[in-house]
Motif scaffolding. Structure first.
Motif, short mmCIF file in Angstrom:
data_model
loop_
_atom_site.label_atom_id
_atom_site.label_comp_id
_atom_site.label_asym_id
_atom_site.label_seq_id
_atom_site.Cartn_x
_atom_site.Cartn_y
_atom_site.Cartn_z
N GLY A 59 0.90 -1.21 -0.12
CA GLY A 59 0.13 -0.05 -0.05
C GLY A 59 0.84 1.27 0.15
O GLY A 59 0.62 2.04 -0.90
N VAL A 60 1.91 1.22 0.82
CA VAL A 60 2.60 2.68 0.90
C VAL A 60 3.58 2.65 -0.31
O VAL A 60 3.90 3.71 -1.01
N SER A 61 4.02 1.41 -0.90
CA SER A 61 4.83 1.42 -2.22
C SER A 61 4.14 2.01 -3.40
O SER A 61 4.45 2.75 -4.05
N ASN A 62 2.67 1.65 -3.33
CA ASN A 62 1.79 2.05 -4.39
C ASN A 62 1.46 3.50 -4.11
O ASN A 62 1.22 4.24 -5.38
N GLN A 63 1.29 4.00 -3.12
CA GLN A 63 1.18 5.43 -2.72
C GLN A 63 2.43 6.35 -3.39
O GLN A 63 2.13 7.35 -4.19
N ILE A 64 3.52 5.76 -3.36
CA ILE A 64 4.79 6.57 -3.85
C ILE A 64 4.65 6.25 -5.27
O ILE A 64 4.71 7.03 -6.08
N LEU A 65 4.19 5.02 -5.88
CA LEU A 65 4.34 4.80 -7.28
C LEU A 65 3.00 5.88 -8.15
O LEU A 65 3.29 6.28 -9.22
N SER A 66 2.18 5.89 -7.49
CA SER A 66 1.02 6.86 -7.90
C SER A 66 1.50 8.17 -8.41
O SER A 66 1.11 8.62 -9.15
N VAL A 67 2.19 8.77 -7.40
CA VAL A 67 2.95 10.08 -7.81
C VAL A 67 3.62 9.79 -9.23
O VAL A 67 3.58 10.72 -9.94
N VAL A 68 4.51 8.98 -9.25
CA VAL A 68 5.49 8.75 -10.48
C VAL A 68 4.46 8.54 -11.55
O VAL A 68 4.61 9.27 -12.57
N ILE A 69 3.46 7.71 -11.55
CA ILE A 69 2.50 7.46 -12.64
C ILE A 69 1.81 8.68 -12.94
O ILE A 69 1.52 9.14 -14.23
N VAL A 70 1.61 9.51 -12.06
CA VAL A 70 0.90 11.03 -12.59
C VAL A 70 1.87 11.85 -13.47
O VAL A 70 1.43 12.51 -14.11
N MET A 71 3.09 11.74 -13.17
CA MET A 71 4.05 12.26 -13.71
C MET A 71 4.09 11.93 -15.28
O MET A 71 4.46 12.78 -16.16
N PHE A 72 3.74 10.49 -15.60
CA PHE A 72 3.68 10.34 -16.84
C PHE A 72 2.33 10.76 -17.53
O PHE A 72 2.24 11.08 -18.65
N GLY A 73 1.30 11.15 -16.68
CA GLY A 73 -0.02 11.53 -17.13
C GLY A 73 0.10 13.00 -17.79
O GLY A 73 -0.73 13.26 -18.58
#
Length: 445
Positions: free
Chosen positions: A48-62
């Motif tokens: 859950g914490v790892s995905n919270q971090i990865l979600s920030v990176v994914i938004v950068m692709f957005g």
């Protein structure tokens, strides 16, 4: 896209495949959580914490995917298929190089990033493994986002939906194999979940790439993969960076709030993961309606149909709010049962149930933001939501979460108060922005 197909675009025809696609994406995340919960609650918290971090990176692709989608829709609305195709190819190329850099960074510095979050020591091992595998291959998600956005804005929302169905099936099968170890296969736990996630994404992108090439309506000049037109890059960045900025601010603020929650202990982290996994189903319809509305408004703006765009936003907002509130009430009424699917820890169930009750107050504001902000993006008014978002998310959501959650000592309930005030404040401001029609001056193709 021929005129007939363009005329056939309606909110329902666009939204229901998007709804199914997002639902399946959510189910993929919930499948990871549910299956891991049978393995170990601490593994759920780590992922859950790892995905919270990865979600920030994914938004950068957005920022590239969002810019591409809006510009493709506006150019198709103006019947300029050549520009739409060039923008599509350039956006895939741009996001590939950008995401590869971030993937390498995540792989090399995953443990450092997790240490900054002050993750409990018992979670660090699993979280690092997940970040190395899923984060190191996160560039595939960037390509999926870009290809999916292009297909949706050409009107092929079903294509992305079917691909997501396949990704879910592969992900669940992989989870089952690696978590439960049937037929004497090794049990890999979090590592196995990460492998299943990365594999399903890779295969999903391959299929999306084939569909992009196969669709005759999508004219893809592949020379644009290496030669960028200045006007296209300028348009992608002008729309994409501010658009992603609002989402990036949101996810970064969520990371800050997750940091606060880590101070409350592993049980609080796990409760947040379970409640947010359930809450996603509440506002799922609002997300789909917001994305469908953005596509329609992009086409309307390209065709210079301002009044149709104006009415579409308000009608979509009413629908999204009604569905979200109804879903929030239903989920709260069955909250004990739903939380019981994930855990038998009574502290988590009681705390999570109260948070789901507070979510009923949260949803009208969130639904309004999801639709109106997407409408503003579709019209090209992308900077205003970012500015207001940054001010409200950090000035209200994060500061309230810290004050009520940690200082006053309300814990997760205090953090939810910050969410509620933030969503309502931004929602009201966005409604006034749309009513004022400042976005008309910013609309462009």
């Amino acid at each position: 896209m021929d005129k007939q197909n363009q005329k056939s675009l309606t909110l329902f025809s666009l939204t229901w495949p998007i709804f199914i696609e997002i639902l399946l994406h959510m189910l993929m995340g919930n499948a990871d959580t549910l299956m891991l919960s049978q393995y170990d609650d601490s593994a759920v918290a780590a992922v859950g914490v790892s995905n919270q971090i990865l979600s920030v990176v994914i938004v950068m692709f957005g920022f590239v995917a969002t810019g591409a989608g809006i510009l493709v829709a506006q150019n198709l609305g103006a019947d300029n298929h050549k520009n739409a195709g060039e923008i599509a190819v350039s956006s895939i190329s741009l996001n590939l190089w950008f995401s590869l850099i971030l993937s390498v960074g995540l792989y090399l510095f995953s443990e450092l990033i997790l240490n900054i979050m002050e993750l409990p020591s018992e979670l660090m091992g699993n979280a690092t493994i997940y970040m190395n595998i899923v984060g190191g291959l996160i560039f595939v998600q960037a390509l999926i986002m870009t290809a999916g956005a292009i297909l949706r804005n050409y009107g092929f929302t079903k294509d992305a939906m079917y691909v997501t169905i396949g990704m879910n099936i592969i992900n669940v099968i992989g989870n089952y194999i690696f978590i439960f170890g049937p037929f004497g296969l090794p049990v890999l736990g979090v590592q196995g979940v990460a492998i299943a996630t990365a594999t399903s994404r890779f295969l999903g992108f391959l299929v999306l790439a084939v569909l992009l090439i196969k669709r005759s309506e999508v004219e893809l000049p592949f020379a644009s993969f290496f030669r960028y037109q200045k006007s296209h890059l300028k348009g992608l960045l002008r729309i994409g960076i501010p658009s992603a900025g609002e989402q990036l601010s949101y996810n970064a603020s969520q990371m800050a709030i997750t940091y606060f929650i880590t101070q409350l202990g592993t049980t609080a982290i796990t409760t947040k993961v379970y409640v947010q996994n359930i809450s996603m189903f509440i506002f799922l319809a609002a997300i789909a309606i917001g994305q469908g509305t953005q596509i329609l408004i992009g086409h309307y703006i390209g065709a210079e149909k301002v009044q149709e765009a104006y009415k579409r936003c308000f009608n979509s907002t009413k629908i999204a709010m009604s569905i979200s509130v109804l879903m929030a009430v239903i989920v709260y009424l069955f909250s004990d049962t739903l939380l019981g699917i994930f855990t038998d820890n009574q502290d988590i169930i009681e705390s999570g149930s109260f948070l789901l009750m507070l979510t009923i107050l949260l949803e009208p504001g969130r639904a309004t933001n999801l639709v109106v902000i997407n409408s503003l993006r579709g019209a090209g008014d992308v900077t205003f939501p970012v500015v207001i978002g940054i001010i409200s998310m950090w000035g209200i959501s994060v500061s309230f979460a810290w004050f009520f959650g940690l200082v006053v000592g309300l814990g997760l309930s205090g953090i939810w108060i910050g969410f509620i005030v933030d969503e309502w404040l931004r929602g009201i401001i966005m409604i006034f922005r749309w009513r004022g029609k400042a976005w008309v001056r910013k609309a462009f193709v």
